[in-house]
Design a protein around this motif. Structure first.
Motif, PDB file in Angstrom:
ATOM      1  N   MET A  56       1.487  -1.141   0.342  1.00  0.00           N
ATOM      2  CA  MET A  56      -0.065  -0.353  -0.038  1.00  0.00           C
ATOM      3  C   MET A  56       0.942   1.116   0.206  1.00  0.00           C
ATOM      4  SD  MET A  56      -2.461   1.603   2.994  1.00  0.00           S
ATOM      5  CE  MET A  56      -4.006  -0.195   2.422  1.00  0.00           C
ATOM      6  N   ASP A  57       0.283   1.967  -0.901  1.00  0.00           N
ATOM      7  CA  ASP A  57       1.213   3.409  -1.213  1.00  0.00           C
ATOM      8  C   ASP A  57       1.264   3.747   0.124  1.00  0.00           C
ATOM      9  OD1 ASP A  57       2.181   6.261  -1.619  1.00  0.00           O
ATOM     10  OD2 ASP A  57       0.685   5.877  -3.529  1.00  0.00           O
ATOM     11  N   PRO A  58       2.288   4.578   1.384  1.00  0.00           N
ATOM     12  CA  PRO A  58       2.407   4.838   2.343  1.00  0.00           C
ATOM     13  C   PRO A  58       1.851   6.387   1.964  1.00  0.00           C
ATOM     14  CG  PRO A  58       4.651   5.225   1.605  1.00  0.00           C
ATOM     15  CD  PRO A  58       3.756   4.069   1.019  1.00  0.00           C
ATOM     16  N   PHE A  59       1.049   7.128   1.467  1.00  0.00           N
ATOM     17  CA  PHE A  59       1.073   8.642   0.980  1.00  0.00           C
ATOM     18  C   PHE A  59      -0.255   8.407   1.191  1.00  0.00           C
ATOM     19  CE2 PHE A  59       5.527   8.855  -0.416  1.00  0.00           C
ATOM     20  CZ  PHE A  59       5.800  10.755   0.250  1.00  0.00           C
ATOM     21  N   ILE A  60      -1.387   7.416   0.997  1.00  0.00           N
ATOM     22  CA  ILE A  60      -2.492   7.148   0.730  1.00  0.00           C
ATOM     23  C   ILE A  60      -2.912   6.289   2.037  1.00  0.00           C
ATOM     24  CG2 ILE A  60      -4.081   6.315  -0.408  1.00  0.00           C
ATOM     25  CD1 ILE A  60      -2.540   5.952  -2.736  1.00  0.00           C
ATOM     26  N   PHE A  61      -3.875   7.749   2.555  1.00  0.00           N
ATOM     27  CA  PHE A  61      -4.449   6.733   3.316  1.00  0.00           C
ATOM     28  C   PHE A  61      -6.172   6.582   3.051  1.00  0.00           C
ATOM     29  CE2 PHE A  61      -1.170  10.053   5.705  1.00  0.00           C
ATOM     30  CZ  PHE A  61      -1.118   9.441   6.273  1.00  0.00           C
ATOM     31  N   GLY A  62      -6.854   5.613   4.187  1.00  0.00           N
ATOM     32  CA  GLY A  62      -7.824   4.871   3.466  1.00  0.00           C
ATOM     33  C   GLY A  62      -8.787   6.087   4.545  1.00  0.00           C
ATOM     34  N   ALA A  63     -10.426   6.162   4.582  1.00  0.00           N
ATOM     35  CA  ALA A  63     -11.764   7.079   5.230  1.00  0.00           C
ATOM     36  C   ALA A  63     -11.429   7.264   6.557  1.00  0.00           C
ATOM     37  CB  ALA A  63     -12.844   7.105   4.098  1.00  0.00           C
ATOM     38  N   ALA A  64     -11.310   5.267   6.955  1.00  0.00           N
ATOM     39  CA  ALA A  64     -11.549   5.700   8.528  1.00  0.00           C
ATOM     40  C   ALA A  64     -10.308   5.789   9.111  1.00  0.00           C
ATOM     41  CB  ALA A  64     -11.086   4.102   8.968  1.00  0.00           C
ATOM     42  N   THR A  65      -9.339   6.418   8.351  1.00  0.00           N
ATOM     43  CA  THR A  65      -8.279   7.650   9.354  1.00  0.00           C
ATOM     44  C   THR A  65      -7.998   8.486   8.860  1.00  0.00           C
ATOM     45  OG1 THR A  65      -6.503   5.356   8.823  1.00  0.00           O
ATOM     46  CG2 THR A  65      -5.196   7.522   9.069  1.00  0.00           C
ATOM     47  N   LEU A  66      -8.269   8.943   7.605  1.00  0.00           N
ATOM     48  CA  LEU A  66      -8.237  10.632   6.932  1.00  0.00           C
ATOM     49  C   LEU A  66      -9.455  11.119   7.261  1.00  0.00           C
ATOM     50  CD1 LEU A  66      -6.995  12.566   4.578  1.00  0.00           C
ATOM     51  CD2 LEU A  66      -8.448  11.799   3.351  1.00  0.00           C
ATOM     52  N   LEU A  67     -10.722  10.855   7.516  1.00  0.00           N
ATOM     53  CA  LEU A  67     -11.551  11.471   8.174  1.00  0.00           C
ATOM     54  C   LEU A  67     -11.581  12.206   9.536  1.00  0.00           C
ATOM     55  CD1 LEU A  67     -15.352   9.699   6.285  1.00  0.00           C
ATOM     56  CD2 LEU A  67     -13.446  11.913   5.514  1.00  0.00           C
ATOM     57  N   PRO A  68     -11.259  10.902  10.158  1.00  0.00           N
ATOM     58  CA  PRO A  68     -10.968  11.217  11.949  1.00  0.00           C
ATOM     59  C   PRO A  68     -10.353  12.371  12.115  1.00  0.00           C
ATOM     60  CG  PRO A  68     -11.392   9.360  11.455  1.00  0.00           C
ATOM     61  CD  PRO A  68     -11.876   9.224  10.616  1.00  0.00           C
ATOM     62  N   PHE A  69      -9.040  11.920  11.205  1.00  0.00           N
ATOM     63  CA  PHE A  69      -7.496  13.202  11.299  1.00  0.00           C
ATOM     64  C   PHE A  69      -8.387  14.123  11.121  1.00  0.00           C
ATOM     65  CE2 PHE A  69      -4.186  15.826   9.683  1.00  0.00           C
ATOM     66  CZ  PHE A  69      -3.081  15.273  10.729  1.00  0.00           C
ATOM     67  N   LEU A  70      -8.712  14.784   9.428  1.00  0.00           N
ATOM     68  CA  LEU A  70      -9.303  16.103   9.178  1.00  0.00           C
ATOM     69  C   LEU A  70      -9.753  16.234  10.272  1.00  0.00           C
ATOM     70  CD1 LEU A  70      -9.562  15.277   5.421  1.00  0.00           C
ATOM     71  CD2 LEU A  70      -7.771  16.536   6.456  1.00  0.00           C
ATOM     72  N   LEU A  71     -11.398  15.871  10.712  1.00  0.00           N
ATOM     73  CA  LEU A  71     -12.307  16.837  11.786  1.00  0.00           C
ATOM     74  C   LEU A  71     -11.128  16.605  12.930  1.00  0.00           C
ATOM     75  CD1 LEU A  71     -14.720  17.014  12.379  1.00  0.00           C
ATOM     76  CD2 LEU A  71     -15.870  14.248  13.254  1.00  0.00           C
ATOM     77  N   THR A  72     -10.414  16.137  13.353  1.00  0.00           N
ATOM     78  CA  THR A  72      -9.428  16.564  14.616  1.00  0.00           C
ATOM     79  C   THR A  72      -8.705  17.688  14.667  1.00  0.00           C
ATOM     80  OG1 THR A  72      -9.199  14.545  14.768  1.00  0.00           O
ATOM     81  CG2 THR A  72      -7.886  15.759  16.714  1.00  0.00           C
ATOM     82  N   SER A  73      -8.185  17.753  13.082  1.00  0.00           N
ATOM     83  CA  SER A  73      -7.472  19.031  12.990  1.00  0.00           C
ATOM     84  C   SER A  73      -9.068  20.478  13.430  1.00  0.00           C
ATOM     85  CB  SER A  73      -7.148  18.869  11.601  1.00  0.00           C
ATOM     86  OG  SER A  73      -6.510  17.938  11.682  1.00  0.00           O
ATOM     87  N   PHE A  74      -9.619  19.784  12.571  1.00  0.00           N
ATOM     88  CA  PHE A  74     -10.665  20.914  12.517  1.00  0.00           C
ATOM     89  C   PHE A  74     -10.710  21.672  13.556  1.00  0.00           C
ATOM     90  CE2 PHE A  74     -15.151  22.673  11.751  1.00  0.00           C
ATOM     91  CZ  PHE A  74     -14.929  23.845  10.489  1.00  0.00           C
ATOM     92  N   ILE A  75     -11.393  20.506  14.159  1.00  0.00           N
ATOM     93  CA  ILE A  75     -11.725  21.219  16.325  1.00  0.00           C
ATOM     94  C   ILE A  75     -10.551  21.706  16.573  1.00  0.00           C
ATOM     95  CG2 ILE A  75     -12.441  20.219  18.322  1.00  0.00           C
ATOM     96  CD1 ILE A  75     -13.859  18.134  16.668  1.00  0.00           C
ATOM     97  N   ILE A  76      -9.362  21.143  16.502  1.00  0.00           N
ATOM     98  CA  ILE A  76      -8.564  21.733  17.257  1.00  0.00           C
ATOM     99  C   ILE A  76      -7.823  23.183  16.159  1.00  0.00           C
ATOM    100  CG2 ILE A  76      -5.719  22.211  17.091  1.00  0.00           C
ATOM    101  CD1 ILE A  76      -6.378  18.720  17.613  1.00  0.00           C
ATOM    102  N   GLU A  77      -8.375  23.706  15.541  1.00  0.00           N
ATOM    103  CA  GLU A  77      -8.462  24.915  15.174  1.00  0.00           C
ATOM    104  C   GLU A  77      -9.335  26.097  15.331  1.00  0.00           C
ATOM    105  OE1 GLU A  77      -5.223  26.094  13.717  1.00  0.00           O
ATOM    106  OE2 GLU A  77      -4.555  24.550  13.949  1.00  0.00           O
TER     107      GLU A  77
END
Length: 208
Positions: A1-22
């Motif tokens: 698996m490409d190390p630069f590619i994340f699945g939705a199970a990782t990407l969406l929670p990370f983006l949401l966490t980043s948004f809330i923190i900001e």
């Protein structure tokens, strides 16, 4: 698996966490609002660019372990923390005492605001702690770490920059209303007090 590619199970929670923190009030939000409301959207956007570069530098350094090293050293962490508090208080003091005559797009160049945004983030240990404590929880230890760290850091900078740009656009809507020197001075001093309060909160919340 490409190390630069994340699945939705990782990407969406990370983006949401980043948004809330900001969205959590902090040095960036307070300073960007102050610049945009008192001096206009153009200086505000220049500040956003400086903030983005500062976050990118911290994220890049964290990916190579520099931020973790700083976080483990009480002396280095304390020096960075107090330098950040001092710089925020200096910005608040400057805003309080400024007369507003040289403020705005036609006064100081964009590079002035860009540097302020950059320095604010380079002296922000909370930014480094995000990359050291929060970001690794979204990394897959079975895959190459560096590409994942760099990719997530870039995504975080993108989310943060979008939030910061929105803050500038909203706060900048007040700038045309402040065409009276008396109103401009009042709002600038209120924002300066808010920035000083954020500096004190920042010093308290980052203590060990």
């Amino acid at each position: 698996m490409d190390p630069f590619i994340f699945g939705a199970a990782t990407l969406l929670p990370f983006l949401l966490t980043s948004f809330i923190i900001e969205l959590t009030p902090g040095p960036n939000m307070a300073y960007l609002a102050m610049v945009a409301a008192s001096e206009g959207r153009r200086p505000g956007m220049a500040t956003v660019a400086g903030v983005a570069l500062g976050l990118a530098i911290v994220g890049f350094a964290a990916s190579f372990g520099v931020a973790e090293f700083v976080g483990q050293s009480d002396m280095l962490y304390g020096a960075l923390r107090w330098a950040g508090v001092g710089f925020l208080l200096y910005l608040a003091f400057e805003a309080w005492n400024g007369d507003g005559e040289e403020a705005g797009p036609s006064g100081r160049p964009a590079s002035f605001y860009f540097r302020r945004g950059l320095i604010t983030n380079l002296l922000n240990p909370k930014a480094a702690l995000f990359f050291v404590t929060v970001l690794p929880t979204f990394v897959d230890d079975t895959r190459p770490l560096l590409p994942q760290n760099l990719t997530l850091a870039a995504l975080y900078v993108g989310v943060a920059t979008a939030v910061h740009a929105a803050i500038v656009l909203l706060a900048g809507a007040l700038e045309p209303v402040l065409n009276s020197p008396a109103r401009e001075r009042l709002v600038r001093r209120v924002l300066a007090l808010m920035l000083a309060a954020v500096a004190i909160w920042f010093g308290w919340s980052t203590r060990r």
